[in-house]
Write a protein that holds these residues in place. Structure first.
Motif, short mmCIF file in Angstrom:
data_model
loop_
_atom_site.label_atom_id
_atom_site.label_comp_id
_atom_site.label_asym_id
_atom_site.label_seq_id
_atom_site.Cartn_x
_atom_site.Cartn_y
_atom_site.Cartn_z
N LEU A 365 0.86 -1.18 0.00
CA LEU A 365 0.00 0.00 0.00
C LEU A 365 0.90 1.23 0.00
CD1 LEU A 365 -2.98 1.00 0.21
CD2 LEU A 365 -2.63 1.09 2.69
N ALA A 366 0.97 1.92 -1.12
CA ALA A 366 1.90 3.05 -1.24
C ALA A 366 1.46 3.98 -2.36
CB ALA A 366 3.32 2.54 -1.49
N ASP A 367 1.98 5.22 -2.30
CA ASP A 367 1.70 6.26 -3.30
C ASP A 367 2.96 6.45 -4.13
OD1 ASP A 367 1.14 8.51 -4.76
OD2 ASP A 367 0.37 9.67 -3.08
N ILE A 368 2.84 6.30 -5.46
CA ILE A 368 4.03 6.39 -6.30
C ILE A 368 4.62 7.80 -6.34
CG2 ILE A 368 3.41 4.44 -7.77
CD1 ILE A 368 2.39 6.46 -9.85
N SER A 369 3.86 8.79 -5.89
CA SER A 369 4.42 10.15 -5.86
C SER A 369 5.39 10.33 -4.70
CB SER A 369 3.29 11.19 -5.77
OG SER A 369 2.60 11.06 -4.54
N ASN A 370 5.45 9.35 -3.80
CA ASN A 370 6.37 9.39 -2.66
C ASN A 370 7.58 8.50 -2.98
OD1 ASN A 370 7.73 9.24 -0.24
ND2 ASN A 370 5.88 8.87 1.00
N ARG A 371 8.61 9.10 -3.50
CA ARG A 371 9.79 8.33 -3.93
C ARG A 371 10.43 7.58 -2.76
NH1 ARG A 371 13.99 8.94 -8.22
NH2 ARG A 371 15.88 7.97 -7.42
N HIS A 372 10.48 8.20 -1.59
CA HIS A 372 11.11 7.57 -0.43
C HIS A 372 10.36 6.31 0.01
CE1 HIS A 372 13.77 10.99 -0.06
NE2 HIS A 372 12.73 11.82 -0.01
N ARG A 373 9.08 6.21 -0.33
CA ARG A 373 8.30 5.02 0.04
C ARG A 373 8.55 3.86 -0.91
NH1 ARG A 373 6.56 1.01 1.50
NH2 ARG A 373 4.43 0.40 2.07
#
Length: 646
Positions: A365-373
């Protein structure tokens, strides 16, 4: 419940229609008594025939009572031995017929032996002309017992068919080939299906006087000439796999014109074994739009996935989830599925773990706009392939919230693609859209920007990843697409809302679209945009008319159609190629490479950074202005941003 109580219930409940097919089975002793009556009749018939056919003044029986009781007693003995009365007559089989034959044959043989012994002991014949008599007795007794069972079986069959035909949907089977006949037989033999087959339908004219399975064969001319009430039918059952698209459309147009329901058959095995009446389904609009799928047998596709680690972004969406299903068939070592939608991700996880228990999955479960994730995923799993299907796609919503489209469609794509290059992923396949061609809305322009970035990344220094883009139109049944929307409106009784009477769209199936994505990942050498020959565009108003008619309703009568005007950013016609693009053939005639204008990496990266900062500040107008600089062919349509084009 006894027969007497059942009859009383029928009489006193007010239901005076006696349903003969529901009558309980008769007691076995009653069947035995009926059989004995037929034996007595057979004795009398045999005696009469001997007396009439053979001139003989001598009495046939020396002792009438002795002969009658001997034959009846022996018959009862063998009926009990072979249990001829034990079978349920309406369900008689060859085994029951064979038992009757054995019983009558053994009875005849034993009576012959008794008659011979009687002559030796008493000195006179018990039956005069015994051999002709016994031959006639054997034939007549077996025939009477057999005909009795045949009559009862056929009687209940007729009653059952009459009852079924009065309560069930009367249908014709389209086709007279072996598959159609087998399909019809499976329907007739399955009592759980609420359909009664009244005949067959064919285009041919040489079968007018023939019949199949006891049912008449009708020609197309007859359907065109008469109404369904005159023909006594409600609908037609067809097997769409046996027809071309042209044949299917021709027949369906005729059936809809005649207000006939159209049903499609599943496989014969499903028909035979199913206890569910919904096995036969109503023909859906998807069945008519669904072209013959393009299947490219390519061992390279399997090799690209077998034993490999695969990342699929947007894996909980319509396209992403189907990519998972197809990739799982090639037995990769691990499939990592990434999406920011919690509930859909949970649902696809349950489905995949149940359907492919031997495949290893990781659901993130993650957002691709968050590179660190997402960068730790690339560090840990060393992906061989990335399928990038994550995107915001709903045109009106994105037109209202352009900054959100930038963060996902542009920044998200930038993050995933640069990480793929940095961690030397072998292939990166991006799912794009026909709305990126000469875009008239923010969504299309954002996807075109993502295309430009991915193409530019291909030629950067030290990059070994092959970046490939696939571009196609609307997919049937995807989340938020027009067909599910129309279905809901029809179920509610209308109206169906269409933005414009002339609006058209291309359509393809989800499996077909995903097959293209997988093929492109194998075929591409890097930097290509693959487009798909999607056939002829479909006029949305024609689509609505057909969907209404397939539901058994009448357009503008039962279901009104209302034109609401083009939505913000919407255009009448979608295109797969831009005006200044050229195409190149691939080894498959249905898949082309679009040679669109490109942009230097430094320039597109600068633009992406600028537009991302504007999006983070929530500057909607600035975001759209920058999009129009990046994509000069982006001209807003029916949108507040049309002023920027002036």
């Amino acid at each position: 419940m006894s027969f007497r109580k059942s009859l009383q219930k029928k009489i006193y409940s007010g239901d005076n229609l006696m349903n003969l097919s529901d009558v309980r089975y008769l007691p076995r002793w009653v069947i035995l008594m009926i059989d004995i009556c037929f034996i007595i009749l057979a004795i009398a018939m045999s005696r009469y025939l001997i007396e009439k056919l053979i001139y003989n003044t001598q009495e046939i029986f020396s002792n009438e009572y002795l002969v009658f009781f001997t034959i009846i007693g022996v018959s009862i003995f063998f009926m009990v031995i072979f249990r001829t009365y034990a079978g349920i007559i309406r369900h008689s089989t060859f085994i029951d017929l064979f038992k009757l034959f054995l019983a009558t044959f053994c009875t005849t043989a034993l009576v012959a032996i008794i008659s011979f012994a009687y002559k030796i002991i008493v000195g006179e014949r018990m039956i005069s002309m015994s051999i002709p008599f016994l031959i006639i007795f054997f034939a007549s007794s077996f025939t009477l017992l057999f005909l009795f069972r045949l009559f009862v079986k056929e009687f209940f069959h007729v009653i059952r068919d009459f009852r079924r035909s009065s309560q069930r949907t009367k249908i014709l089977v389209l086709g007279i080939d072996e598959q159609s006949v087998a399909m019809a037989r499976a329907v007739l033999d399955n009592p759980n299906l609420p359909y009664h087959i009244t005949g067959f339908l064919t285009q041919r004219h040489d079968s007018k006087r023939a019949s199949l399975l006891g049912k008449p064969i009708l020609t197309r001319d007859k359907i065109e000439k008469y109404t369904k009430d005159v023909l006594g039918i409600d609908g037609v059952l067809l097997m769409k796999e046996t027809m071309t698209k042209e044949e299917m459309n021709s027949w369906v147009n005729l059936f809809l014109e005649k207000d006939l329901k159209i049903f499609k058959s599943p496989s014969l095995q499903e028909l035979k074994n199913s206890e569910n009446e919904s096995t036969i389904k109503t023909l859906q609009i998807e069945d008519l739009l669904n072209r013959k799928p393009i299947k490219i047998e390519n061992e390279d596709v399997r090799k690209r996935h077998l034993g490999k680690t695969i990342l699929i972004t947007g894996g909980a969406g319509s396209i992403g989830s189907e990519i998972i299903r197809q990739v799982a068939l090639f037995e990769p070592e691990l499939i990592v599925v990434l999406d920011q939608a919690e509930t859909p991700l949970y649902e696809i996880e349950n489905e995949m773990r149940e359907t492919y228990p031997r495949i290893s999955f990781k659901f993130v479960l993650a957002d691709i706009s968050n590179r660190h994730r997402i960068e730790p995923l690339f560090q840990k799993y060393h992906f061989s392939m990335v399928y990038h299907a994550a995107a915001y796609k709903h045109v009106p919503l994105i037109e209202e919230n352009p900054h959100e489209a930038i963060l996902v469609n542009i920044l998200g794509t930038k993050n995933v693609s640069t990480l793929a290059s940095q961690y030397q992923v072998n292939r990166f396949v991006m799912v794009s859209t026909d709305k990126a061609v000469k875009p008239t809305n923010v969504m299309g322009a954002s996807k075109r920007t993502a295309e430009l970035f991915v193409q530019a990344l291909q030629d950067t220094e030290n990059n070994i990843t092959k970046f490939i883009t696939t571009r196609f139109g609307n997919v049937l049944g995807s989340n938020g697409s027009v067909i599910p929307h129309f279905k809901k409106q029809i179920e509610k009784g209308g109206p169906i809302t269409i933005t414009h009477p002339d609006i058209t769209r291309y359509f393809m199936t989800i499996p077909e679209a995903c097959d293209l994505v997988l093929q492109a990942g194998t075929m591409g050498q890097g930097g290509e945009i693959y487009v798909f020959d999607m056939g002829e565009p479909v006029k949305i108003v024609d689509l609505a008319h057909r969907m209404i008619k397939l539901s058994g309703l009448e357009p503008h009568v039962d279901i009104p159609i209302v034109y609401t005007g083009l939505r913000p950013g919407e255009k009448l016609y979608e295109e797969l190629l831009s005006d200044d693009a050229t195409t190149m053939q691939t080894h498959h005639e249905k898949i082309l490479i679009s040679k669109d204008p490109t942009m230097d990496y430094d320039q597109i990266e600068k633009y992406c950074n600028q537009i991302t900062k504007a999006a983070m500040r929530g500057e909607k107008t600035e975001v759209v202005q920058l999009l129009k600089q990046i994509v000069p062919e982006f001209k807003s349509n029916n949108s507040i941003y049309e002023l920027l084009d002036k």
